[in-house]
Enzyme design. Sequence first.
Site: not given
Length: 206
Positions: A12, A15, A71-72, A155, A181
């Site tokens: 990824t 950061p 991945d979210s 978010y 999550h």
Amino acid sequence: MSIPLQQVVLATSNPGKVIEITEALAPLGWAVTPVAGLEFPPEDAATYEENAALKACFVSLSTGLPALADDSGLEVTALQGEPGIYSARYGSRATDVERNLYLLERLRDARTPDRSAKFVSAVVLAYPDGHLETYRGEVTGTILEGPRGDQGFGYDPIFEVDGLGRTMAERSIEEKRAVSHRGRALEALRTAHQDGPPARQTVTLE
Ligand SMILES: O=c1[nH]cnc2c1ncn2[C@@H]1O[C@H](COP(=O)(O)OP(=O)(O)O)[C@@H](O)[C@H]1O
Ligand SMILES: [Mg+2]
């Protein structure tokens, strides 16, 4: 037979994710290094799991090391699950602040009292021999009318976690990890690896 794990590359360039994942993996004692100098392929799959697998496989094959990707996304009930897998580029807006404003506008236009939402994370650990492990975590909450808090990313400032009365941006990294999550997906990974790599399922063809 399981391959012993000592080093994992993080697939990824976000950061915020690097900090959260590195801290969550610390108890496992792995050397965790962020990926550097690679341009990721487009995330064009239809699910979080497939997108995470794309990123993790790409980095594992490029480096020859086990690689971990997340991945979210955020799924807003009144917007039929938007922005979902498109959370990183919602409304083609360029920054977190612009994407938050865009989401708040969309929700206002939807003219509904339902502000429920959930964050979803799929974490994939890819091994250089092609083997994959997949973990998932979710957290439910409410989209506020405006931002609160300055921690986290994305978010976080407009998402109040159910039952806590605080946004994800009003929590320290450790506090966010306990409910988020990504924290939940990584906790499942930690549990699976606490006594070494989990056994691989073997498929027998008859
Ligand atoms: O923990 C979180 N807090 C707030 N926003 C998040 C979180 N996790 C994911 N998101 C949002 O969903 C997007 C997920 O993007 P994706 O997983 O495709 O790639 P990225 O690593 O390039 O950001 C993030 O850019 C962010 O906007
Ligand atoms: Mg994505």
